[in-house]
Write a protein that holds these residues in place. Structure first.
Motif, PDB file in Angstrom:
ATOM      1  N   TYR A 109      57.833  96.580  97.725  1.00  0.00           N
ATOM      2  CA  TYR A 109      57.686  95.748  96.535  1.00  0.00           C
ATOM      3  C   TYR A 109      56.365  96.085  95.858  1.00  0.00           C
ATOM      4  O   TYR A 109      55.463  96.678  96.457  1.00  0.00           O
ATOM      5  CB  TYR A 109      57.710  94.256  96.882  1.00  0.00           C
ATOM      6  CG  TYR A 109      56.494  93.819  97.671  1.00  0.00           C
ATOM      7  CD1 TYR A 109      55.338  93.393  97.020  1.00  0.00           C
ATOM      8  CD2 TYR A 109      56.483  93.869  99.069  1.00  0.00           C
ATOM      9  CE1 TYR A 109      54.198  93.025  97.738  1.00  0.00           C
ATOM     10  CE2 TYR A 109      55.361  93.501  99.785  1.00  0.00           C
ATOM     11  CZ  TYR A 109      54.226  93.079  99.120  1.00  0.00           C
ATOM     12  OH  TYR A 109      53.102  92.737  99.822  1.00  0.00           O
ATOM     13  N   VAL A 110      56.246  95.668  94.597  1.00  0.00           N
ATOM     14  CA  VAL A 110      54.988  95.696  93.863  1.00  0.00           C
ATOM     15  C   VAL A 110      54.880  94.363  93.141  1.00  0.00           C
ATOM     16  O   VAL A 110      55.850  93.904  92.531  1.00  0.00           O
ATOM     17  CB  VAL A 110      54.934  96.855  92.844  1.00  0.00           C
ATOM     18  CG1 VAL A 110      53.682  96.749  91.964  1.00  0.00           C
ATOM     19  CG2 VAL A 110      54.961  98.204  93.556  1.00  0.00           C
ATOM     20  N   LEU A 111      53.733  93.713  93.232  1.00  0.00           N
ATOM     21  CA  LEU A 111      53.530  92.455  92.514  1.00  0.00           C
ATOM     22  C   LEU A 111      53.424  92.726  91.021  1.00  0.00           C
ATOM     23  O   LEU A 111      52.751  93.676  90.589  1.00  0.00           O
ATOM     24  CB  LEU A 111      52.275  91.758  93.034  1.00  0.00           C
ATOM     25  CG  LEU A 111      52.407  91.195  94.459  1.00  0.00           C
ATOM     26  CD1 LEU A 111      51.027  90.891  95.034  1.00  0.00           C
ATOM     27  CD2 LEU A 111      53.285  89.958  94.474  1.00  0.00           C
ATOM     28  N   THR A 112      54.072  91.892  90.227  1.00  0.00           N
ATOM     29  CA  THR A 112      54.146  92.122  88.793  1.00  0.00           C
ATOM     30  C   THR A 112      53.834  90.839  88.032  1.00  0.00           C
ATOM     31  O   THR A 112      53.508  89.811  88.606  1.00  0.00           O
ATOM     32  CB  THR A 112      55.557  92.606  88.394  1.00  0.00           C
ATOM     33  OG1 THR A 112      56.500  91.565  88.696  1.00  0.00           O
ATOM     34  CG2 THR A 112      55.944  93.867  89.135  1.00  0.00           C
ATOM     35  N   LEU A 119      45.780  88.376  90.092  1.00  0.00           N
ATOM     36  CA  LEU A 119      45.091  89.115  91.149  1.00  0.00           C
ATOM     37  C   LEU A 119      44.101  90.131  90.586  1.00  0.00           C
ATOM     38  O   LEU A 119      43.208  90.591  91.299  1.00  0.00           O
ATOM     39  CB  LEU A 119      46.114  89.820  92.046  1.00  0.00           C
ATOM     40  CG  LEU A 119      46.873  88.894  93.004  1.00  0.00           C
ATOM     41  CD1 LEU A 119      48.031  89.629  93.655  1.00  0.00           C
ATOM     42  CD2 LEU A 119      45.934  88.331  94.069  1.00  0.00           C
ATOM     43  N   GLN A 120      44.259  90.467  89.310  1.00  0.00           N
ATOM     44  CA  GLN A 120      43.310  91.367  88.653  1.00  0.00           C
ATOM     45  C   GLN A 120      42.285  90.617  87.821  1.00  0.00           C
ATOM     46  O   GLN A 120      41.582  91.202  86.996  1.00  0.00           O
ATOM     47  CB  GLN A 120      44.079  92.386  87.793  1.00  0.00           C
ATOM     48  CG  GLN A 120      44.911  93.345  88.622  1.00  0.00           C
ATOM     49  CD  GLN A 120      45.823  94.225  87.790  1.00  0.00           C
ATOM     50  OE1 GLN A 120      45.383  95.231  87.207  1.00  0.00           O
ATOM     51  NE2 GLN A 120      47.094  93.870  87.720  1.00  0.00           N
ATOM     52  N   GLY A 121      42.195  89.302  88.048  1.00  0.00           N
ATOM     53  CA  GLY A 121      41.124  88.528  87.436  1.00  0.00           C
ATOM     54  C   GLY A 121      41.471  87.781  86.168  1.00  0.00           C
ATOM     55  O   GLY A 121      40.597  87.137  85.587  1.00  0.00           O
ATOM     56  N   ALA A 192      54.151 102.474  89.654  1.00  0.00           N
ATOM     57  CA  ALA A 192      52.999 102.961  90.424  1.00  0.00           C
ATOM     58  C   ALA A 192      51.957 101.852  90.502  1.00  0.00           C
ATOM     59  O   ALA A 192      51.453 101.389  89.469  1.00  0.00           O
ATOM     60  CB  ALA A 192      52.416 104.196  89.756  1.00  0.00           C
ATOM     61  N   PRO A 193      51.608 101.390  91.715  1.00  0.00           N
ATOM     62  CA  PRO A 193      50.699 100.252  91.823  1.00  0.00           C
ATOM     63  C   PRO A 193      49.246 100.669  91.968  1.00  0.00           C
ATOM     64  O   PRO A 193      48.935 101.833  92.241  1.00  0.00           O
ATOM     65  CB  PRO A 193      51.177  99.583  93.109  1.00  0.00           C
ATOM     66  CG  PRO A 193      51.585 100.741  93.975  1.00  0.00           C
ATOM     67  CD  PRO A 193      52.173 101.773  93.029  1.00  0.00           C
ATOM     68  N   ILE A 194      48.374  99.711  91.762  1.00  0.00           N
ATOM     69  CA  ILE A 194      46.985  99.837  92.190  1.00  0.00           C
ATOM     70  C   ILE A 194      46.804  98.846  93.334  1.00  0.00           C
ATOM     71  O   ILE A 194      47.631  97.941  93.514  1.00  0.00           O
ATOM     72  CB  ILE A 194      45.990  99.545  91.053  1.00  0.00           C
ATOM     73  CG1 ILE A 194      46.162  98.099  90.545  1.00  0.00           C
ATOM     74  CG2 ILE A 194      46.145 100.553  89.919  1.00  0.00           C
ATOM     75  CD1 ILE A 194      45.109  97.684  89.540  1.00  0.00           C
ATOM     76  N   GLU A 195      45.763  99.027  94.127  1.00  0.00           N
ATOM     77  CA  GLU A 195      45.521  98.130  95.250  1.00  0.00           C
ATOM     78  C   GLU A 195      44.403  97.147  94.907  1.00  0.00           C
ATOM     79  O   GLU A 195      43.354  97.550  94.412  1.00  0.00           O
ATOM     80  CB  GLU A 195      45.154  98.919  96.504  1.00  0.00           C
ATOM     81  CG  GLU A 195      46.319  99.734  97.059  1.00  0.00           C
ATOM     82  CD  GLU A 195      45.971 100.376  98.391  1.00  0.00           C
ATOM     83  OE1 GLU A 195      44.761 100.412  98.742  1.00  0.00           O
ATOM     84  OE2 GLU A 195      46.896 100.837  99.086  1.00  0.00           O
ATOM     85  N   TYR A 203      46.763  93.956  98.235  1.00  0.00           N
ATOM     86  CA  TYR A 203      48.012  93.712  97.514  1.00  0.00           C
ATOM     87  C   TYR A 203      48.340  94.901  96.608  1.00  0.00           C
ATOM     88  O   TYR A 203      47.472  95.355  95.852  1.00  0.00           O
ATOM     89  CB  TYR A 203      47.889  92.462  96.642  1.00  0.00           C
ATOM     90  CG  TYR A 203      47.533  91.214  97.398  1.00  0.00           C
ATOM     91  CD1 TYR A 203      48.518  90.395  97.931  1.00  0.00           C
ATOM     92  CD2 TYR A 203      46.201  90.833  97.570  1.00  0.00           C
ATOM     93  CE1 TYR A 203      48.195  89.227  98.615  1.00  0.00           C
ATOM     94  CE2 TYR A 203      45.876  89.672  98.258  1.00  0.00           C
ATOM     95  CZ  TYR A 203      46.871  88.879  98.771  1.00  0.00           C
ATOM     96  OH  TYR A 203      46.535  87.732  99.459  1.00  0.00           O
ATOM     97  N   PRO A 204      49.602  95.385  96.633  1.00  0.00           N
ATOM     98  CA  PRO A 204      50.022  96.401  95.660  1.00  0.00           C
ATOM     99  C   PRO A 204      50.430  95.703  94.363  1.00  0.00           C
ATOM    100  O   PRO A 204      51.378  94.899  94.349  1.00  0.00           O
ATOM    101  CB  PRO A 204      51.222  97.059  96.345  1.00  0.00           C
ATOM    102  CG  PRO A 204      51.806  95.969  97.188  1.00  0.00           C
ATOM    103  CD  PRO A 204      50.664  95.079  97.608  1.00  0.00           C
ATOM    104  N   VAL A 205      49.716  95.967  93.278  1.00  0.00           N
ATOM    105  CA  VAL A 205      49.991  95.251  92.031  1.00  0.00           C
ATOM    106  C   VAL A 205      50.213  96.222  90.883  1.00  0.00           C
ATOM    107  O   VAL A 205      49.668  97.331  90.854  1.00  0.00           O
ATOM    108  CB  VAL A 205      48.843  94.277  91.668  1.00  0.00           C
ATOM    109  CG1 VAL A 205      48.575  93.304  92.807  1.00  0.00           C
ATOM    110  CG2 VAL A 205      47.583  95.033  91.312  1.00  0.00           C
TER     111      VAL A 205
END
Length: 239
Positions: A109-112, A119-121, A192-195, A203-205
């Protein structure tokens, strides 16, 4: 279903008033001189009736239509204000984020959506854990839903349950599990996620720039947040 906020609001209001009056769609249709199919389309949010039709429907329910205006983006401001000052860890715990992700096990999965943005602020509201999942992983996804006693959102009746919960079955990809609510965007390949590392967990987001392309509500909230920041900065400079 259309993306118009007014369509969604009228659909909800009509169904609420019809059920309050104890009427079926067929009974309301007979009173208003419309077909049951037309009532069903309006309540699903597939169409917005004309003002004349809206008045006929509400008159049949002993109600009347009232039109008001409000400043642009007031609904976004209200949503942003709800989360102001709430600790991030508290918000994520309320979502059941870690509990849900642990329960997913090995499912890729990837969080979206708003979850990825938070999660990215980004200080925007988030209502459920949102993921992207692959169609080919549907059997494993269905097994997770079974384990967590999930109920699927029934968009027709606006309630949980009454529809098959497997991802490949038609319907909204939205489930209530014993760990919290989960929403999925089913895709052929994961973005393609960032961590993002937070509280000892990684978390993969989905990157924020991509979230703004794939999630309209998150994009609207992020846009409004930036506008408010710019307005505050301008006000401070003027002072």
């Amino acid at each position: 279903m259309t993306e118009s906020r007014l369509v969604r609001q009228f659909a909800h209001a009509l169904r609420h008033e019809r059920e309050r009056a104890g009427l079926t769609q067929q009974a309301l249709a007979a009173r208003a001189g419309l077909s049951q199919a037309a009532i069903a389309r309006i309540e699903r949010g597939d169409r917005l009736p004309s003002l004349t039709t809206a008045e006929r429907l509400l008159t049949a329910l002993d109600r009347q239509l009232r039109v008001e205006v409000e400043p642009l983006d007031s609904h976004l401001d209200a949503a942003l204000d709800e989360t102001a000052g709430v600790d991030l860890a508290e918000r994520l715990d309320h979502l059941g984020l870690d509990r849900l992700l642990t329960a997913l096990g090995d499912l890729p999965y990837v969080l979206t959506g708003s979850t990825a943005a938070v999660l990215q602020g980004a200080p925007i509201p988030v209502e459920a854990v949102e993921i992207a999942a692959r169609w080919r992983d549907s059997p494993a996804f269905a097994a997770f839903l079974e384990r967590t006693h999930a109920q699927r959102w029934n968009a027709r009746w606006e309630e949980w349950g009454g529809v098959r919960h497997e991802p490949e079955e038609p319907g909204a990809h939205r489930w209530r599990t014993r760990h919290g609510e989960l929403r999925a965007r089913m895709v052929e390949e994961l973005p393609a996620p960032i961590e993002v590392r937070l509280g000892g967990r990684t978390y993969p987001v989905e990157p924020l720039v991509q979230v703004e392309v794939t999630d309209r509500r998150a994009a609207d909230l992020l846009r409004r947040h930036r506008q408010r920041l710019a307005a505050d900065a301008a006000g401070g400079s003027a002072g």
